[in-house]
Write a protein that holds these residues in place. Structure first.
Motif, short mmCIF file in Angstrom:
data_model
loop_
_atom_site.label_atom_id
_atom_site.label_comp_id
_atom_site.label_asym_id
_atom_site.label_seq_id
_atom_site.Cartn_x
_atom_site.Cartn_y
_atom_site.Cartn_z
N UNK A 1 8.36 -18.38 -11.08
CA UNK A 1 8.15 -17.88 -9.73
C UNK A 1 7.43 -18.95 -8.92
N UNK A 2 8.04 -19.43 -7.87
CA UNK A 2 7.42 -20.38 -6.95
C UNK A 2 8.49 -20.97 -6.07
N UNK A 3 8.06 -21.67 -5.03
CA UNK A 3 9.03 -22.37 -4.19
C UNK A 3 9.80 -23.42 -4.95
N UNK A 4 9.13 -24.08 -5.91
CA UNK A 4 9.82 -25.10 -6.70
C UNK A 4 10.87 -24.48 -7.60
N UNK A 5 10.56 -23.36 -8.23
CA UNK A 5 11.55 -22.67 -9.06
C UNK A 5 12.74 -22.22 -8.22
N UNK A 6 12.46 -21.68 -7.05
CA UNK A 6 13.55 -21.24 -6.18
C UNK A 6 14.39 -22.43 -5.73
N UNK A 7 13.73 -23.54 -5.41
CA UNK A 7 14.47 -24.74 -5.01
C UNK A 7 15.33 -25.26 -6.15
N UNK B 1 18.91 -16.62 -5.30
CA UNK B 1 18.52 -17.20 -6.59
C UNK B 1 17.73 -16.20 -7.43
N UNK B 2 17.37 -15.07 -6.84
CA UNK B 2 16.59 -14.08 -7.59
C UNK B 2 17.41 -13.56 -8.78
N UNK B 3 16.85 -13.71 -9.97
CA UNK B 3 17.55 -13.29 -11.18
C UNK B 3 18.46 -14.35 -11.78
N UNK B 4 18.58 -15.51 -11.13
CA UNK B 4 19.42 -16.59 -11.64
C UNK B 4 18.76 -17.20 -12.88
N UNK B 5 19.51 -17.30 -13.97
CA UNK B 5 19.00 -17.84 -15.23
C UNK B 5 19.72 -19.14 -15.56
N UNK B 6 18.96 -20.14 -16.03
CA UNK B 6 19.57 -21.43 -16.34
C UNK B 6 18.85 -22.06 -17.53
N UNK B 7 19.52 -22.98 -18.23
CA UNK B 7 18.90 -23.68 -19.35
C UNK B 7 17.84 -24.67 -18.87
N UNK B 8 16.79 -24.81 -19.64
CA UNK B 8 15.75 -25.79 -19.29
C UNK B 8 16.34 -27.20 -19.33
N UNK C 1 14.74 -17.12 -12.56
CA UNK C 1 14.01 -17.28 -11.30
C UNK C 1 13.69 -15.91 -10.70
N UNK C 2 12.46 -15.76 -10.25
CA UNK C 2 12.05 -14.56 -9.51
C UNK C 2 11.60 -14.95 -8.12
N UNK C 3 12.16 -14.28 -7.11
CA UNK C 3 11.69 -14.50 -5.74
C UNK C 3 10.40 -13.74 -5.47
#
Length: 498
Positions: A204-210, A225-232, A285-287
């Protein structure tokens, strides 16, 4: 009921206006102001430009809240203000310039509220690890569906880590230095935050959302992007690609907000280092963030307060809401007034059993007349109370409430006031005594900061001393200015800080 909450961060300030709905809330408006407070810290002190930017943002938030008929704006400040060497001065200047109190919260409380906000934005499981990156700090929180039970705040925010970069674009060695700093800060906490096989990892943060927006753009996806999941691993690859680009080229990368071009590389470096050190494979990602957590907390507090109301208290609340009264102020004045009333009774002052209810109702409704006009609003309040259809009170009790509201400011009760002189001598005395208490309680929240509290009420002969905590100079002067009716009813009153 409507709420206004805002968080004051290192890079930006965020306002959220919302209205309570059954089971949740509806967002009415949201605003982000980029104040870049972290860039205006000179040797640990927030400089004049930083203070000016903060005052401007808070003033804007205040005006928007008032336009939406929200009387209480909750402002929570995080890392930049929290760590500023001149923090107390900054808080005083913001309050003086805007009339809005700014509350500094710890990194741990910030993490708890952010966890709460994220949990209302994405699906949490029985075990969750949340990472929230700000400009000054990185918060990690671990908990279940109900809330966080372990939180830590690390001083490795994106703005802070940007200072470690040597140039733009940064060298690979400088980015490695940032990541090593993050790993070093996180290593003592690995046992508490290392995810298991069934742990959900949330960012959760502006950087995560970006980062989510950039990765979605790479995949040709659109939407929130809320709920979007991706590999590290995808995040690490994104960092490697962006590190090679100068500012102009980064600004043209699809999905990247141009306002984040200068902060995206240190931000991604912190996230990659933290996630890799934890051993996380994927992140969602959480908004929802701090301000959403503040809102959820405010809603829960409101629901808890309303659950304990009697029928007559609910009626008073309905009338206050109908005329858009400042409920936070009214509630605080009611708490102060009832506290003082109880202390007077403990000193042997006698009041009828219904006094606390009458005083509480008058405190909640004393400013409803503002719905008519500022001028003589105490008289307008009395008129509205008489004709508002209050339930649970007898006609005589309604009249007493109206008169208490009438006398919360300006003139004391006089023989030339027909509504007052029509009362029996006993009830006239009750109005004088309760109005004396109400006026002092109202004065103690003249700043509308809801911070004053009564510590003690003592008496020496006929002279009373009221000792309070949390009161601002404006509150103390407000109570002293309105202590005239108290003096006539009980004897001289002195106010002092604890």
């Amino acid at each position: 009921m409507r709420f206004a909450v805002a968080d004051v961060g290192t890079n930006s300030c965020h306002l959220l206006l919302a209205e309570a709905r059954s089971g949740g809330y509806r967002v009415l408006d949201a605003l982000k102001v980029r104040t870049r407070l972290g860039a205006h810290l000179d040797q640990g002190r927030l400089n004049e430009e930083g203070v000016a930017r903060l005052v401007e943002a808070v003033s804007h938030f205040r005006d928007l809240a008032r336009a939406a008929q929200v009387h209480e704006l909750r402002l929570y400040a995080t890392s930049a203000v929290r760590e500023a060497r001149n923090r107390d001065e900054v808080l005083a200047r913001v309050a003086h310039a805007t009339g809005v109190p700014l509350t500094v919260i710890s990194g741990e409380r910030e993490g708890q509220l952010t966890y709460l906000g994220a949990a209302h934005s994405v699906q949490f499981g029985p075990d969750n690890v949340l990472l929230d990156l700000g400009g000054g700090s990185l918060e990690l929180a671990r908990g279940d569906e109900r809330g966080a039970h372990h939180v830590v705040s690390l001083p490795v925010g994106s703005e802070r880590m940007r200072a470690l970069l040597d140039r733009d674009p940064p060298s690979e060695g400088a980015v490695r230095e940032v990541m090593a700093t993050v790993r070093g800060a996180l290593l003592p906490h690995l046992q508490a935050f290392t995810p298991g096989a069934d742990t959900t990892v949330i960012g959760s943060s502006g950087t995560f959302e970006a980062a989510g927006a950039l990765l979605m753009a790479r995949a040709g996806a659109t939407g929130s992007v809320n709920g979007f999941t991706f590999p590290v691993a995808d995040l690490a690859a994104l960092l490697a690609d962006l590190r090679k680009l100068g500012p102009a080229k980064r600004a043209r990368v699809p999905g990247l907000d141009v306002r984040r071009t200068d902060i995206i590389i240190p931000g991604l470096a912190v996230l990659v280092a933290a996630l890799e050190t934890l051993g996380a494979g994927r992140v969602t990602v959480s908004e929802g963030a701090l301000r959403e957590g503040m809102l959820v907390e405010a809603l829960a507090q409101e629901a808890e307060w309303e659950a304990g109301l009697s029928a007559r208290e609910r009626s008073v609340l309905d009338v206050a809401a109908r005329f858009h009264a400042d409920l936070p102020h009214g509630r605080h004045v009611a708490r102060l007034a009832r506290d003082v009333l109880g202390r007077l009774a403990a000193h042997g002052e006698r009041f009828p059993p219904e006094s606390a209810d009458l005083l509480g109702a008058a405190a909640l409704l004393h400013e409803v007349g503002l719905a008519v006009a500022q001028s003589s609003h105490h008289k307008h309040s009395a008129y509205l109370i008489r004709h508002a259809g209050l339930r649970g009170f007898s006609p005589t009790e309604v009249e007493l409430i109206a008169l208490l509201a009438r006398y919360h400011r300006k003139s004391a009760p006089k023989p030339t006031h027909p509504e007052f002189t029509s009362l029996s001598a006993e009830r006239q005395g009750l109005v004088r005594r309760l109005a004396g208490v109400l006026r002092v309680a109202d004065g103690l929240d003249r700043s509308h900061a809801h911070a004053s509290a009564v510590q003690a009420l003592t008496r020496a002969g006929r002279t009373w001393t009221l000792t309070v905590t949390g009161a601002r100079d404006l509150d103390l002067s407000g109570a002293r200015d309105k202590a005239d009716v108290w003096g006539d009813a009980f004897g001289p009153l002195t106010l002092q800080r604890a």
